[in-house]
Design an enzyme around this catalytic site. Sequence first.
Site, PDB file in Angstrom:
ATOM      1  N   CYS A  60      50.158  -8.399 -15.289  1.00  0.00           N
ATOM      2  CA  CYS A  60      50.445  -7.190 -16.069  1.00  0.00           C
ATOM      3  C   CYS A  60      49.274  -6.231 -15.940  1.00  0.00           C
ATOM      4  CB  CYS A  60      50.648  -7.532 -17.548  1.00  0.00           C
ATOM      5  SG  CYS A  60      52.169  -8.418 -17.902  1.00  0.00           S
ATOM      6  N   ILE A  61      49.570  -4.950 -16.016  1.00  0.00           N
ATOM      7  CA  ILE A  61      48.524  -3.931 -15.940  1.00  0.00           C
ATOM      8  C   ILE A  61      48.853  -2.832 -16.943  1.00  0.00           C
ATOM      9  CG2 ILE A  61      49.724  -2.789 -14.010  1.00  0.00           C
ATOM     10  CD1 ILE A  61      46.965  -1.844 -13.028  1.00  0.00           C
ATOM     11  N   THR A 106      46.960   0.821 -18.759  1.00  0.00           N
ATOM     12  CA  THR A 106      45.933   1.756 -19.221  1.00  0.00           C
ATOM     13  C   THR A 106      46.436   2.321 -20.538  1.00  0.00           C
ATOM     14  OG1 THR A 106      45.358   2.353 -16.945  1.00  0.00           O
ATOM     15  CG2 THR A 106      44.589   3.812 -18.692  1.00  0.00           C
ATOM     16  N   GLN A 138      44.909   7.539 -20.066  1.00  0.00           N
ATOM     17  CA  GLN A 138      45.705   7.716 -18.855  1.00  0.00           C
ATOM     18  C   GLN A 138      45.384   9.049 -18.184  1.00  0.00           C
ATOM     19  OE1 GLN A 138      49.795   7.039 -20.029  1.00  0.00           O
ATOM     20  NE2 GLN A 138      49.474   4.850 -20.317  1.00  0.00           N
ATOM     21  N   LYS A 153      43.222   9.502 -15.893  1.00  0.00           N
ATOM     22  CA  LYS A 153      41.785   9.623 -15.633  1.00  0.00           C
ATOM     23  C   LYS A 153      41.345   8.747 -14.457  1.00  0.00           C
ATOM     24  CE  LYS A 153      40.555  10.733 -20.428  1.00  0.00           C
ATOM     25  NZ  LYS A 153      39.694  10.368 -21.587  1.00  0.00           N
ATOM     26  N   GLY A 154      42.324   8.151 -13.778  1.00  0.00           N
ATOM     27  CA  GLY A 154      42.008   7.328 -12.615  1.00  0.00           C
ATOM     28  C   GLY A 154      41.766   5.863 -12.925  1.00  0.00           C
ATOM     29  N   TYR A 155      41.926   5.455 -14.196  1.00  0.00           N
ATOM     30  CA  TYR A 155      41.639   4.074 -14.546  1.00  0.00           C
ATOM     31  C   TYR A 155      42.696   3.110 -14.024  1.00  0.00           C
ATOM     32  CZ  TYR A 155      37.954   5.675 -17.715  1.00  0.00           C
ATOM     33  OH  TYR A 155      36.815   6.226 -18.240  1.00  0.00           O
ATOM     34  N   GLY A 156      43.948   3.515 -14.003  1.00  0.00           N
ATOM     35  CA  GLY A 156      44.995   2.642 -13.487  1.00  0.00           C
ATOM     36  C   GLY A 156      44.766   2.296 -12.020  1.00  0.00           C
ATOM     37  N   GLU A 172      52.887  -9.004  -9.556  1.00  0.00           N
ATOM     38  CA  GLU A 172      54.092  -9.670 -10.025  1.00  0.00           C
ATOM     39  C   GLU A 172      55.162  -8.633 -10.340  1.00  0.00           C
ATOM     40  OE1 GLU A 172      55.336 -12.489 -13.822  1.00  0.00           O
ATOM     41  OE2 GLU A 172      53.306 -12.623 -12.998  1.00  0.00           O
ATOM     42  N   SER A 218      56.514  -1.878 -14.011  1.00  0.00           N
ATOM     43  CA  SER A 218      56.993  -0.780 -14.848  1.00  0.00           C
ATOM     44  C   SER A 218      57.121   0.476 -13.992  1.00  0.00           C
ATOM     45  CB  SER A 218      56.014  -0.526 -16.004  1.00  0.00           C
ATOM     46  OG  SER A 218      54.792  -0.002 -15.499  1.00  0.00           O
TER      47      SER A 218
END
Length: 435
Positions: free
Chosen positions: A301-302, A304, A309, A311-314, A335, A339
């Site tokens: 799972c991932i 931010t 959001q 801001k390039g973190y994802g 996996e 989303s």
Amino acid sequence: MELSTAPENGTAAAAAACNGGAAPANGGVERRLRSSAASASWAAHLPLEVGTRVMCRWRDQKPHPVKVIGRRKSAASSSPADYEYYVHYTEFNRRLDEWVKLEQLDLDTVEAVVDERVDDKATSLKMTRHQKRKIDETHVEQGHEELDAASLREHEEFTKVKNIAKIELGKYEIDTWYFSPFPPEYNDSAKLFFCEFCLNFMKRKEQLQRHMKKCDLKHPPGDEIYRCGTLSMFEVDGKKNKVYGQNLCYLAKLFLDHKTLYYDVDLFLFHILCECNDRGCHMVGYFSKEKHSEEAYNLACILTLPPYQRKGYGKFLIAFSYELSKKEGKVGTPERPLSDLGLLSYRGYWTRVLLEILKKHKSNISIKELSDMTAIKADDILSTLQSLDLIQYRKGQHVICADPKVLDRHLKAAGRGGLDVDVSKLIWTPYKEQG
């Protein structure tokens, strides 16, 4: 909230001016009478049934089609008009579902309830095009496509109404997106208060304030494996920090539609990305990873968090997961299902990484070589290049065909990359080697 009447008022004023200040013609009155009569006819059907389709005024003050998926009494009165309705905007993602008042609904547009049930026996064998279309009409989104019709209905029935509307985490108050299966005693709480360090949650602000005086954590309860400037990454073992892992899953489910991990956290590692200052390390997002994955998943799972959001973190989290795969000497893939936002992030990441390598090598490189260099699974490379029309099938094998100008165009369309991972700042031992 009342419907805007500005256009009608403007028309009436113009008519009065043309008539030398006289009252407008009876057309406006007749329209209102007809509308009142139509609404009155629907009053007999109030409260609206679950499944009803109707137009609803959204936050942009424009009408949008919705489906009623829940209802509740909004006052002690027994009047059928004293109901609020939980609606799904059929044009939008489920994260925008919300409670609305009756006056936001245009009763003139009410459609009868349609039975959308699909025979489980048929769907267990094969879903027909008609059934697939019907499921599409009831808001299949990115990330749902790997669920069959029965599973999709079961998921949506169980999670159709958000139980927690807002949370407070650190300095942010955040609107939630989806249902999360908190313990029953929290179901009557419209807002929950989270400790941003240990992720314990409470019903009242006063409880959080008392907790913060006793909580001695200033960062996630794990090992810091990366620090670059003000960014830090902590690895939390779900077996060693079970309560933290479970609380993180409760929190994440508020923003992930198809997350199913709530209690069984022993088999997972959680990598928590933080912004650090003199008050501590504040979580901005995370990804989880199975300790041992037979399917070569390098990410489960991932997320931010919404305030962080765009801001390039994802993209940073995705890149970080592949750097860990390189350290393990393996190729990896996320996996499924992803989303909608996760799929967009991955497509963007794969596109940028692969095209930048193709530019350097002038396309004289094989898919296996790309996979070895990037730790991206060959299937993901193939699907990405095929979606960009950069691959052809010749003489029994796939051949990469890319003009430099075409690569530049695709890179520009992919947008800017995320924050770079400075591999020299990563201090990490793969799990199989620990202990």
